[in-house]
Design an enzyme around this catalytic site. Structure first.
Site, PDB file in Angstrom:
ATOM      1  CG  ASP A 167      -7.644 -22.244 -10.222  1.00  0.00           C
ATOM      2  OD1 ASP A 167      -8.707 -21.655 -10.474  1.00  0.00           O
ATOM      3  OD2 ASP A 167      -7.312 -22.584  -9.083  1.00  0.00           O
ATOM      4  CB  SER A 168      -9.084 -24.945 -15.542  1.00  0.00           C
ATOM      5  OG  SER A 168      -8.764 -26.127 -14.810  1.00  0.00           O
ATOM      6  N   GLY A 169     -10.722 -24.701 -12.606  1.00  0.00           N
ATOM      7  CA  GLY A 169     -11.768 -25.460 -11.931  1.00  0.00           C
ATOM      8  C   GLY A 169     -11.428 -26.929 -11.864  1.00  0.00           C
ATOM      9  CG  PHE A 189      -7.149 -28.302  -7.005  1.00  0.00           C
ATOM     10  CD1 PHE A 189      -6.135 -29.247  -6.943  1.00  0.00           C
ATOM     11  CD2 PHE A 189      -7.682 -27.830  -5.816  1.00  0.00           C
ATOM     12  CE1 PHE A 189      -5.667 -29.708  -5.714  1.00  0.00           C
ATOM     13  CE2 PHE A 189      -7.220 -28.279  -4.589  1.00  0.00           C
ATOM     14  CZ  PHE A 189      -6.198 -29.228  -4.541  1.00  0.00           C
ATOM     15  CG  ASP A 236      -6.159 -30.383 -14.915  1.00  0.00           C
ATOM     16  OD1 ASP A 236      -6.951 -29.562 -14.399  1.00  0.00           O
ATOM     17  OD2 ASP A 236      -5.083 -30.699 -14.380  1.00  0.00           O
ATOM     18  CD  GLN A 294      -2.888 -33.559 -13.508  1.00  0.00           C
ATOM     19  OE1 GLN A 294      -2.332 -34.301 -12.685  1.00  0.00           O
ATOM     20  NE2 GLN A 294      -3.433 -32.403 -13.139  1.00  0.00           N
ATOM     21  N   GLY A 340      -1.070 -32.010 -10.264  1.00  0.00           N
ATOM     22  CA  GLY A 340      -1.230 -33.289  -9.594  1.00  0.00           C
ATOM     23  C   GLY A 340      -0.098 -33.674  -8.665  1.00  0.00           C
ATOM     24  CG  ASP A 369      -0.519 -21.815  -7.316  1.00  0.00           C
ATOM     25  OD1 ASP A 369      -1.452 -22.008  -6.513  1.00  0.00           O
ATOM     26  OD2 ASP A 369      -0.181 -22.669  -8.162  1.00  0.00           O
ATOM     27  CB  CYS A 429      11.772  -9.073   6.804  1.00  0.00           C
ATOM     28  SG  CYS A 429      10.262  -8.781   5.845  1.00  0.00           S
ATOM     29  CB  CYS A 454       7.423  -6.894   5.014  1.00  0.00           C
ATOM     30  SG  CYS A 454       7.057  -7.432   6.712  1.00  0.00           S
ATOM     31  CB  CYS A 508       9.557  -6.617   9.445  1.00  0.00           C
ATOM     32  SG  CYS A 508       9.225  -8.396   9.516  1.00  0.00           S
ATOM     33  CG  HIS A 533       6.555 -11.477   7.662  1.00  0.00           C
ATOM     34  ND1 HIS A 533       7.766 -10.818   7.583  1.00  0.00           N
ATOM     35  CD2 HIS A 533       6.853 -12.804   7.796  1.00  0.00           C
ATOM     36  CE1 HIS A 533       8.745 -11.696   7.683  1.00  0.00           C
ATOM     37  NE2 HIS A 533       8.219 -12.911   7.809  1.00  0.00           N
TER      38      HIS A 533
END
Length: 376
Positions: A89-91, A93, A143, A194, A221, A271, A309, A311, A314, A340
């Site tokens: 990500d760009s910074g 946020f 942004d 945005q 956003g 994400d 599950c 994983c 589990c 998990h």
């Protein structure tokens, strides 16, 4: 780079071809903010948890260890021993999350480091330069993310500035990718939509940035204060203005139900820190709903966290044991729960892809969208 394989309603099934491998879409990115998953999961282990893409944070890595260090170490992939795709990500946020420590101007944003108060400047060019040093597969444009709700006039001004910044990001990315010393000259650039909760601003901004013909597009956003219904409304109106032949990314979202509903509205990429953050506080996601592992009912429960599950957690440990670890304050508790939850999220997206392949996504959505948001 992006191949749309099939659709079911607005939901999309595709393949995203990158220099670091082919990504099956829709997919979830596991968040490794500082080039590590919180909870003690190493990069090689992530592959066993079905992770296709890891997300790292430009701002945090610029501060520690420094993007110059990572560049000299050969880029993020070598630094963290992860050979699959990485998105940085760009910074941008941090423009939102560090609102008390920053000042926004046309040239960029002036920060005070949240670590030691040191003055930092980051603008579109600086963000691209840092991300080029990191050599991620996908770089996000710089942004401004505004909180919801925010005054219309401020949001409009912010959107216009974000568009100007995006043009500068594209120009700088093209320059960086042409340099012989660049580690990843095939680095991709995604623009970010945005506009707060205002329909007209969201739609016009999406149209404007689509004209720049970038490698992919994100909706940013959201999940920053607005009700879920408002977020879904934005997802009802924006994707139809996004290029069909480019990946679509919903940033920072969200719950399993949010993901299912967003896929139904045409989103390809997700994400969120939720699976790892919740796991470290004893909350786990299962196919029967959400549960908290310090509950008394698990004291003598010999079943796995989720009977459906497979994983590593589990397969090997009981609810009783994991409850004991949390009650005892053992670090292993968080690690096992994070394992998990990440596996669950990546399996959720795998099952969504299978449903889209089979033409049964509508049934999958009807069965699981509400169920996975309930307490087990």
């Amino acid at each position: 780079m992006f191949k749309l394989l099939k659709t079911e309603g607005s939901a999309r099934r595709g393949e995203f071809h990158t220099v670091h491998g082919v990504i099956q879409t829709p997919f979830f990115m596991n968040v490794g903010t500082s080039a590590a998953i919180k909870g003690g999961i190493s990069s090689p282990e992530l592959a066993d948890l079905k992770c296709q893409v890891e997300l790292c944070n430009t701002y945090h890595l610029h501060l520690r260890p420094g993007d110059d260090v990572i560049y000299r170490m050969g880029g993020l992939h070598k630094f963290m021993n992860w050979q699959r795709p990485i998105l940085t990500d760009s910074g941008g946020f941090q423009v939102f999350s560090l609102s008390k420590l920053r000042k926004i101007k046309e040239e960029g944003v002036y920060f005070n480091s949240h670590i030691d108060g040191k003055k930092i400047f980051m603008g579109p060019e600086e963000s691209m330069q840092i991300q080029s040093h990191l050599a991620s597969t996908i770089a996000m444009a710089f942004d401004e993310c505004v909180e919801n709700p925010a005054p219309y006039d401020y949001v409009k001004s912010s959107v216009d500035r974000t568009t100007r910044w995006l043009t500068r990001c594209k120009t700088e990315m093209q320059r960086l990718n042409s340099l012989k010393e660049t580690i990843n000259p095939s680095q991709l650039l995604f623009g970010i939509n945005q506009g707060g909760t205002y329909d007209d601003l969201r739609i016009q901004h999406m149209k404007d940035i689509a004209d720049l013909d970038l490698d992919g597009y994100a909706i940013g956003g959201l999940a920053v204060g607005e009700p879920t219904e408002v977020m879904y409304h934005i997802l009802d109106i924006v994707p139809e203005h996004m290029p069909v032949n480019k990946p679509r990314y919903l940033m920072g979202v969200g719950t399993p139900s949010n993901i299912i509903e967003a896929v139904a509205r045409g989103i390809d990429m997700f994400d969120c820190v939720m699976p790892t953050r919740n796991a470290r506080h004893a909350t786990v996601f299962t196919w029967r709903g959400i549960t908290h592992m310090t509950n008394e009912c698990y004291r003598l429960d010999d079943k796995p966290l989720d009977e459906h599950c497979d994983c590593p957690t589990c397969r090997k440990f009981s609810r009783s044991y994991i409850r004991h670890l949390f009650k005892s304050g053992e670090m292993l508790a968080g690690r096992l729960a994070v394992q998990h939850n990440l596996y669950f999220y990546n399996t959720l997206l795998e099952k969504i892809r299978e449903a889209l392949d089979n033409g049964t996504f509508a049934q999958f959505r009807a069965e699981y969208s509400d169920l996975l948001s309930q307490k087990a």
